[in-house]
Design a protein around this motif. Structure first.
Motif, mmCIF file in Angstrom:
data_model
loop_
_atom_site.group_PDB
_atom_site.id
_atom_site.type_symbol
_atom_site.label_atom_id
_atom_site.label_comp_id
_atom_site.label_asym_id
_atom_site.label_seq_id
_atom_site.Cartn_x
_atom_site.Cartn_y
_atom_site.Cartn_z
ATOM 1 N N ALA A 40 85.719 61.608 119.224
ATOM 2 C CA ALA A 40 84.223 60.776 118.976
ATOM 3 C C ALA A 40 83.417 61.514 118.511
ATOM 4 O O ALA A 40 82.506 61.183 117.683
ATOM 5 C CB ALA A 40 84.072 60.080 120.308
ATOM 6 N N ARG A 41 83.144 62.714 118.928
ATOM 7 C CA ARG A 41 81.954 63.669 118.536
ATOM 8 C C ARG A 41 82.335 63.930 117.151
ATOM 9 O O ARG A 41 80.964 63.883 116.230
ATOM 10 C CB ARG A 41 81.665 64.744 119.188
ATOM 11 N N ALA A 42 83.456 64.345 116.547
ATOM 12 C CA ALA A 42 83.790 64.526 115.353
ATOM 13 C C ALA A 42 83.343 63.497 114.280
ATOM 14 O O ALA A 42 83.038 63.641 113.366
ATOM 15 C CB ALA A 42 85.177 65.303 115.315
ATOM 16 N N ALA A 43 83.957 62.275 114.611
ATOM 17 C CA ALA A 43 83.923 61.144 113.766
ATOM 18 C C ALA A 43 82.410 60.852 113.626
ATOM 19 O O ALA A 43 81.878 60.236 112.332
ATOM 20 C CB ALA A 43 84.729 59.959 114.420
ATOM 21 N N ALA A 44 81.729 60.884 114.903
ATOM 22 C CA ALA A 44 80.372 60.540 114.692
ATOM 23 C C ALA A 44 79.525 61.368 113.562
ATOM 24 O O ALA A 44 78.593 61.035 112.810
ATOM 25 C CB ALA A 44 79.539 60.515 115.891
ATOM 26 N N ALA A 45 79.897 62.668 113.762
ATOM 27 C CA ALA A 45 79.363 63.822 112.939
ATOM 28 C C ALA A 45 79.545 63.546 111.490
ATOM 29 O O ALA A 45 78.737 64.127 110.858
ATOM 30 C CB ALA A 45 79.767 65.161 113.344
ATOM 31 N N VAL A 46 80.687 63.241 110.954
ATOM 32 C CA VAL A 46 81.102 63.011 109.678
ATOM 33 C C VAL A 46 81.018 61.681 109.380
ATOM 34 O O VAL A 46 81.378 61.312 108.096
ATOM 35 C CB VAL A 46 82.267 63.563 109.313
ATOM 36 N N HIS A 47 80.526 60.427 110.063
ATOM 37 C CA HIS A 47 80.351 59.262 109.798
ATOM 38 C C HIS A 47 81.604 58.435 109.403
ATOM 39 O O HIS A 47 81.807 58.065 108.328
ATOM 40 C CB HIS A 47 79.474 58.941 108.731
ATOM 41 N N VAL A 48 82.787 58.904 110.129
ATOM 42 C CA VAL A 48 84.269 58.196 109.902
ATOM 43 C C VAL A 48 84.378 57.200 110.911
ATOM 44 O O VAL A 48 84.163 57.642 112.241
ATOM 45 C CB VAL A 48 85.215 59.425 109.806
ATOM 46 N N PRO A 49 84.722 56.024 110.435
ATOM 47 C CA PRO A 49 85.038 55.031 111.720
ATOM 48 C C PRO A 49 86.347 55.501 112.492
ATOM 49 O O PRO A 49 87.088 56.155 112.098
ATOM 50 C CB PRO A 49 85.422 53.696 110.799
ATOM 51 N N LEU A 50 86.237 55.074 114.049
ATOM 52 C CA LEU A 50 87.023 55.572 114.844
ATOM 53 C C LEU A 50 87.522 54.511 115.564
ATOM 54 O O LEU A 50 86.992 53.625 116.072
ATOM 55 C CB LEU A 50 86.507 56.856 115.680
ATOM 56 N N LEU A 51 88.921 54.495 116.086
ATOM 57 C CA LEU A 51 89.491 53.581 116.707
ATOM 58 C C LEU A 51 90.716 54.185 117.787
ATOM 59 O O LEU A 51 91.205 55.265 117.409
ATOM 60 C CB LEU A 51 90.408 52.481 115.640
ATOM 61 N N ALA A 52 90.734 53.907 118.972
ATOM 62 C CA ALA A 52 91.477 54.327 120.174
ATOM 63 C C ALA A 52 92.627 53.381 120.304
ATOM 64 O O ALA A 52 92.453 52.176 120.313
ATOM 65 C CB ALA A 52 90.749 54.534 121.513
ATOM 66 N N LEU A 53 93.883 53.939 120.277
ATOM 67 C CA LEU A 53 95.036 52.907 120.246
ATOM 68 C C LEU A 53 95.476 53.340 121.575
ATOM 69 O O LEU A 53 95.865 54.418 121.830
ATOM 70 C CB LEU A 53 96.184 53.364 119.160
ATOM 71 N N ARG A 54 95.602 52.629 122.636
ATOM 72 C CA ARG A 54 95.951 52.701 123.982
ATOM 73 C C ARG A 54 97.181 51.721 124.135
ATOM 74 O O ARG A 54 96.802 50.521 124.303
ATOM 75 C CB ARG A 54 94.788 52.605 124.796
ATOM 76 N N ARG A 55 98.360 52.127 124.419
ATOM 77 C CA ARG A 55 99.299 51.392 125.179
ATOM 78 C C ARG A 55 99.029 50.724 126.331
ATOM 79 O O ARG A 55 98.495 51.374 127.251
ATOM 80 C CB ARG A 55 100.574 52.224 125.224
#
Length: 203
Positions: A40-55
């Motif tokens: 989450a911190r890395a995605a925010a730093a480089v402005h990349v959209p992030l999704l969490a896949l949780r079974r």
């Protein structure tokens, strides 16, 4: 494909930037809290959209005697009132939370041998799923288990222990999952993740 760590959120952000990644899906284990927050911190730093896949997690059914716990520490606090012979299937990394309990006897199952601190009265079984209902039933009976402790990891490979506990009338302490990082959308299936990639990740 990359195998190994990134060196924290800064290292992951650098990797995302260097490889020109334009979408990130966190499909780690439901209890891999550290890497999820690093992502989450890395995605925010480089402005990349992030999704969490949780079974999907497990759901209690008729006959289940589940006791939810918010953490391993809370699970340890619940144990003295529930049983004396504990089947502990939370993984070797969490045994420190139970190391102060001197009265219960623990049967610990893990893939690798645990390291101290561990409960003083303990037997270890090194094994890896999937497991069967027949095998789990025999294990509970053979070790006279009267309470089970597990994490809500979901999936079917380790679920037979829950059915065996239900059949035996044994209480189960279920450690709840940590939430996804704040602001990160969550889906439950790979199909939903693909749909996100096609739409929300690239509006």
């Amino acid at each position: 494909m990359r195998i190994g760590g990134f060196g924290g959120p800064e290292g992951m952000a650098r990797w995302l930037r260097e490889h020109q990644v334009d979408a990130l899906i966190d499909a780690t284990h439901p209890f891999a809290d550290t890497i999820s927050h690093n992502a989450a911190r890395a995605a925010a730093a480089v402005h990349v959209p992030l999704l969490a896949l949780r079974r999907p997690g497990w759901v209690a059914g008729p006959g289940d005697r589940w006791h939810p716990a918010a953490s391993l520490e809370e699970a340890a606090r619940l144990l003295p009132e529930l049983g004396e012979r504990v089947f502990l299937t939370t993984g070797r990394m969490g045994l420190a939370a139970f190391a102060h309990l001197t009265a219960p006897w623990f049967l610990v199952r893990s893939v690798d041998a645990p390291q101290p601190p561990v409960p003083p009265r303990m037997e270890v079984i090194l094994d890896r799923g999937p497991f069967t209902l027949e095998g789990e039933t025999a294990l509970l009976r053979g070790h006279r288990i009267d309470v089970l402790v597990t994490k809500d990891s979901g999936a079917g490979a380790t679920a037979p222990k829950l059915a065996a506990a239900r059949d035996a009338g044994i209480p189960v302490v279920v450690v709840q999952r940590p939430p996804a990082p704040e602001g990160v959308p969550v889906v439950r299936t790979p199909a939903e993740a693909v749909a996100w990639l096609r739409t929300d990740a690239h509006p």
